[in-house]
Design a protein around this motif. Sequence first.
Motif, PDB file in Angstrom:
ATOM      1  N   UNK A 111     -14.066 -14.051  50.922  1.00 15.19           N
ATOM      2  CA  UNK A 111     -13.041 -13.424  50.105  1.00 15.19           C
ATOM      3  C   UNK A 111     -12.858 -11.942  50.403  1.00 15.19           C
ATOM      4  N   UNK A 112     -13.827 -11.330  51.048  1.00 11.55           N
ATOM      5  CA  UNK A 112     -13.745  -9.905  51.413  1.00 11.55           C
ATOM      6  C   UNK A 112     -14.156  -9.699  52.864  1.00 11.55           C
ATOM      7  N   UNK A 113     -13.888 -10.683  53.700  1.00 11.28           N
ATOM      8  CA  UNK A 113     -14.284 -10.579  55.101  1.00 11.28           C
ATOM      9  C   UNK A 113     -13.342  -9.675  55.873  1.00 11.28           C
ATOM     10  N   UNK A 114     -13.884  -9.113  56.962  1.00  7.98           N
ATOM     11  CA  UNK A 114     -13.081  -8.321  57.888  1.00  7.98           C
ATOM     12  C   UNK A 114     -13.629  -8.518  59.293  1.00  7.98           C
ATOM     13  N   UNK A 115     -12.836  -8.132  60.270  1.00  4.65           N
ATOM     14  CA  UNK A 115     -13.256  -8.248  61.666  1.00  4.65           C
ATOM     15  C   UNK A 115     -14.418  -7.308  61.951  1.00  4.65           C
TER      16      UNK A 115
END
Length: 122
Positions: A111-115
Amino acid sequence: MNRRLASVLSAAAMFAAAAVTAPQEAGAVASLMPSPGCGFVPLPQPVGELTARYFHCDDSFILIKFHWSGGNTGTACVAPWHQHPFYRSDGQRVVNAYYVKTPPNVIGPPGSQMCSVSQPRV
């Protein structure tokens, strides 16, 4: 409102604002920036050092592979419904970019992932 609709509306608002604030320059800006689509979009004319973009139209993180005009390649992670700009570097430009099946490295809780900064080489 879903992300795709939001990005299309914000792009339309940007072009409308440019037309209102500087009518003589609005046509020039519109001709330099192609309408957002999905995938690799080279600009007809560079905007500063910006020469192309990759638009991602899905709810998943993806890895793209890109090719420089001098023959080198690279990879980049693209977040859901985001775009990745490509800039001229040392006289070269990116001539193609496309999705690859290798999953990208992402960080953060669901839900709060990023590259991640580092990505697989393919």
